[in-house]
Design an enzyme around this catalytic site. Structure first.
Site, PDB file in Angstrom:
ATOM      1  N   LYS A 220     -11.115  14.667 -20.621  1.00 20.63           N
ATOM      2  CA  LYS A 220     -10.589  14.528 -21.988  1.00 20.63           C
ATOM      3  C   LYS A 220     -11.031  15.666 -22.886  1.00 20.63           C
ATOM      4  O   LYS A 220     -10.286  16.093 -23.767  1.00 20.63           O
ATOM      5  CB  LYS A 220     -10.993  13.179 -22.596  1.00 20.63           C
ATOM      6  CG  LYS A 220     -10.226  12.030 -21.990  1.00 20.63           C
ATOM      7  CD  LYS A 220     -10.255  10.805 -22.877  1.00 20.63           C
ATOM      8  CE  LYS A 220      -9.382   9.715 -22.282  1.00 20.63           C
ATOM      9  NZ  LYS A 220      -9.537   8.427 -22.946  1.00 20.63           N
TER      10      LYS A 220
ATOM     11  N   LYS B 183      -2.203  10.296 -12.361  1.00 21.55           N
ATOM     12  CA  LYS B 183      -2.213   8.921 -12.850  1.00 21.55           C
ATOM     13  C   LYS B 183      -1.137   8.718 -13.925  1.00 21.55           C
ATOM     14  O   LYS B 183      -0.897   9.623 -14.720  1.00 21.55           O
ATOM     15  CB  LYS B 183      -3.598   8.682 -13.456  1.00 21.55           C
ATOM     16  CG  LYS B 183      -3.981   7.267 -13.682  1.00 21.55           C
ATOM     17  CD  LYS B 183      -5.370   7.185 -14.305  1.00 21.55           C
ATOM     18  CE  LYS B 183      -5.427   7.823 -15.681  1.00 21.55           C
ATOM     19  NZ  LYS B 183      -6.617   7.527 -16.471  1.00 21.55           N
TER      20      LYS B 183
ATOM     21  N   LYS C 256      -0.917   7.473 -20.876  1.00 20.16           N
ATOM     22  CA  LYS C 256      -0.325   7.533 -22.223  1.00 20.16           C
ATOM     23  C   LYS C 256      -0.226   8.963 -22.709  1.00 20.16           C
ATOM     24  O   LYS C 256       0.605   9.280 -23.538  1.00 20.16           O
ATOM     25  CB  LYS C 256      -1.242   6.809 -23.225  1.00 20.16           C
ATOM     26  CG  LYS C 256      -1.435   5.360 -22.984  1.00 20.16           C
ATOM     27  CD  LYS C 256      -2.523   4.809 -23.926  1.00 20.16           C
ATOM     28  CE  LYS C 256      -2.922   3.408 -23.487  1.00 20.16           C
ATOM     29  NZ  LYS C 256      -4.006   2.823 -24.242  1.00 20.16           N
TER      30      LYS C 256
HETATM   31  P1  TYM Z   1      -7.461   2.268 -21.444  1.00 19.15           P
HETATM   32  O1  TYM Z   1      -7.082   1.821 -22.807  1.00 19.15           O
HETATM   33  O2  TYM Z   1      -7.291   3.712 -21.095  1.00 19.15           O
HETATM   34  O3  TYM Z   1      -6.667   1.442 -20.367  1.00 19.15           O
HETATM   35  C1  TYM Z   1      -6.618   0.024 -20.423  1.00 19.15           C
HETATM   36  C2  TYM Z   1      -6.684  -0.549 -19.021  1.00 19.15           C
HETATM   37  O4  TYM Z   1      -5.581  -0.071 -18.244  1.00 19.15           O
HETATM   38  C3  TYM Z   1      -6.058   0.493 -17.032  1.00 19.15           C
HETATM   39  N1  TYM Z   1      -5.191   1.608 -16.634  1.00 19.15           N
HETATM   40  C4  TYM Z   1      -4.578   1.688 -15.456  1.00 19.15           C
HETATM   41  N2  TYM Z   1      -4.579   0.869 -14.378  1.00 19.15           N
HETATM   42  C5  TYM Z   1      -3.823   1.235 -13.314  1.00 19.15           C
HETATM   43  N3  TYM Z   1      -3.087   2.378 -13.285  1.00 19.15           N
HETATM   44  C6  TYM Z   1      -3.065   3.235 -14.332  1.00 19.15           C
HETATM   45  N4  TYM Z   1      -2.328   4.344 -14.287  1.00 19.15           N
HETATM   46  C7  TYM Z   1      -3.831   2.900 -15.492  1.00 19.15           C
HETATM   47  N5  TYM Z   1      -4.031   3.499 -16.689  1.00 19.15           N
HETATM   48  C8  TYM Z   1      -4.866   2.700 -17.374  1.00 19.15           C
HETATM   49  C9  TYM Z   1      -7.466   0.974 -17.354  1.00 19.15           C
HETATM   50  O5  TYM Z   1      -8.248   1.107 -16.189  1.00 19.15           O
HETATM   51  C10 TYM Z   1      -7.956  -0.128 -18.258  1.00 19.15           C
HETATM   52  O6  TYM Z   1      -8.429  -1.226 -17.499  1.00 19.15           O
HETATM   53  N6  TYM Z   1     -12.472   2.538 -21.633  1.00 19.15           N
HETATM   54  C11 TYM Z   1     -11.337   1.643 -21.493  1.00 19.15           C
HETATM   55  C12 TYM Z   1     -11.287   0.559 -22.546  1.00 19.15           C
HETATM   56  C13 TYM Z   1     -12.535  -0.216 -22.711  1.00 19.15           C
HETATM   57  C14 TYM Z   1     -13.030  -1.228 -21.855  1.00 19.15           C
HETATM   58  C15 TYM Z   1     -14.220  -1.687 -22.461  1.00 19.15           C
HETATM   59  C16 TYM Z   1     -12.579  -1.760 -20.658  1.00 19.15           C
HETATM   60  C17 TYM Z   1     -13.409  -0.099 -23.756  1.00 19.15           C
HETATM   61  N7  TYM Z   1     -14.423  -0.990 -23.611  1.00 19.15           N
HETATM   62  C18 TYM Z   1     -15.013  -2.683 -21.870  1.00 19.15           C
HETATM   63  C19 TYM Z   1     -13.362  -2.759 -20.062  1.00 19.15           C
HETATM   64  C20 TYM Z   1     -14.555  -3.217 -20.665  1.00 19.15           C
HETATM   65  C21 TYM Z   1     -10.049   2.457 -21.593  1.00 19.15           C
HETATM   66  O7  TYM Z   1     -10.021   3.506 -22.150  1.00 19.15           O
HETATM   67  O8  TYM Z   1      -8.954   1.816 -21.100  1.00 19.15           O
END
Ligand code: TYM
Length: 346
Positions: free
Chosen positions: A115, A207, A210
């Site tokens: 990032k 992957k 967004k």
């Molecule tokens: P974020 O917002 O990027 O994504 C949310 C969830 O979607 C999953 N994900 C995917 N799964 C499969 N294939 C993909 N291409 C894909 N893109 C995204 C992510 O793995 C995630 O589960 N850091 C985290 C948010 C967070 C969090 C937490 C999660 C903050 N605090 C505590 C669990 C527990 C994030 O940026 O997810």
């Protein structure tokens, strides 16, 4: 019902369009876990601001992610749905964890490197410390299970390291206060099923994300049936028909990805999908995938639209969720203050 010791926590960032990867890797699984666990599902707005967000867009996005949880089938009455910034203990505990985690640990985080890119000096301090906040999200509730996609695995390992180090560093004080030796549980990642890493429709080695500039690379949860059909028809493939068995997907990333998506949407697995579609040409399989995707997503998209049209209702759900979340988190934080040796207000 759920074991009192067990609790699920997960979060999704309100940073633009939710896509099929977020749905299959996370939100769909949130719904499935509701019968077995007490769950907290959080719109992690404090995480979102680690890179600049347009304030009006952020607010819209927070409500949209909450709407997606509810539209997908998360029960906001039985479980807890809220946005992170309404519960101050997340930021408070994150500070404590800033003092527990080591620089060396954070330096290993691949997501920060991706990032921040080449211009690391210009990345926010928040982006760097982000995994500590994520650990605080989970551990403020002493959550034991965390459903996430594959890309969050390293952050979960860090959360476990932080929990362990806190428990060790303060073992004597934890015992002195009559608290459980494992004050923080070591949270377990729940990364399972055929869609833990949904790939871009344009490039099977990347992957689905967004932040990818090409909208054709992902299916958004707001896309209509025509957009879904167009994107799947244009999805990159190879010239061979689908293999008859799972081993035949090796070294065919695009085929593997589409079969995985189909499997996850159909609550099946790749072997089951190939038993039905093995040997088909992609043109045929893609049509089946369009039909399935539209059938599964369009009710969710429609419900999201309905919910987003009534922000007052969403805000009330988030507010009630935040109150219930804070009741748990403030108890943890009180214990943490005792453990650390802070003087508490009497
Ligand atoms: P974020 O917002 O990027 O994504 C949310 C969830 O979607 C999953 N994900 C995917 N799964 C499969 N294939 C993909 N291409 C894909 N893109 C995204 C992510 O793995 C995630 O589960 N850091 C985290 C948010 C967070 C969090 C937490 C999660 C903050 N605090 C505590 C669990 C527990 C994030 O940026 O997810």
């Amino acid at each position: 019902m759920a074991n009192a010791q067990e609790r699920v926590f997960s979060g999704v960032q309100p940073t633009g369009n939710l896509h099929l990867g977020n749905y299959l890797g996370a939100i769909k699984r949130f719904v499935e876990l509701q019968d077995r666990f007490d769950c907290l599902y959080c719109v992690v707005d404090l995480h979102a601001i680690t890179v600049w967000q347009d304030p009006a867009e952020l607010k819209r996005s927070i409500r949209e992610v909450a709407a997606a949880f509810l539209a997908a089938g998360v029960d906001g009455e039985k479980h807890i749905v809220f946005n992170q910034s309404q519960v101050p203990q997340h930021a408070e505990l994150a500070w404590v964890f800033n003092c527990v985690a080591r620089l060396g640990w954070l330096n290993r985080m691949t997501q920060f490197k991706e990032k921040a890119g080449k211009d690391r000096e210009n990345a926010s301090v928040g982006l760097y410390a982000y995994p500590n906040l994520m650990a605080a999200d989970i551990l403020a509730y002493r959550a034991t299970h965390v459903p996430v996609g594959e890309d969050q695995k390293q952050h979960l390992e860090l959360a476990r390291d932080i929990a362990q180090k806190f428990n060790n560093d303060f073992a004597a004080s934890i015992a002195e206060h009559g608290l459980a030796e494992k004050f923080f549980p070591l949270p377990e990642p729940l990364i399972a099923g055929p869609a833990t890493r949904v790939m871009s429709l344009r490039d099977g080695s990347k992957k689905m994300s967004k932040s990818e500039p090409s909208d054709a690379s992902r299916i958004n949860l707001t896309d209509d049936a025509d957009q879904i059909a167009q994107k799947i028809r244009k999805a990159k493939t190879d010239p061979l028909p689908l293999p008859e068995a799972v081993e035949g997907l090796k070294d065919r990333p695009e085929a593997d990805n589409l079969v995985g998506i189909y499997a996850a949407l159909a609550d099946s697995d790749p072997a089951g999908v190939l038993a039905e579609h093995g040997g088909s040409q992609f043109s045929q399989f893609k049509q089946a995938l369009v039909d399935l995707t539209v059938a599964k997503l369009s009710p969710i998209t429609a419900e999201m639209k309905r919910l987003v049209a009534d922000p007052g209702h969403i805000d009330r759900t988030l507010g009630r969720g935040a109150e219930r979340a804070e009741a748990i988190a403030s108890e943890t934080m009180g214990d943490v203050k005792d453990i650390l040796g802070f003087v508490r207000r009497t």
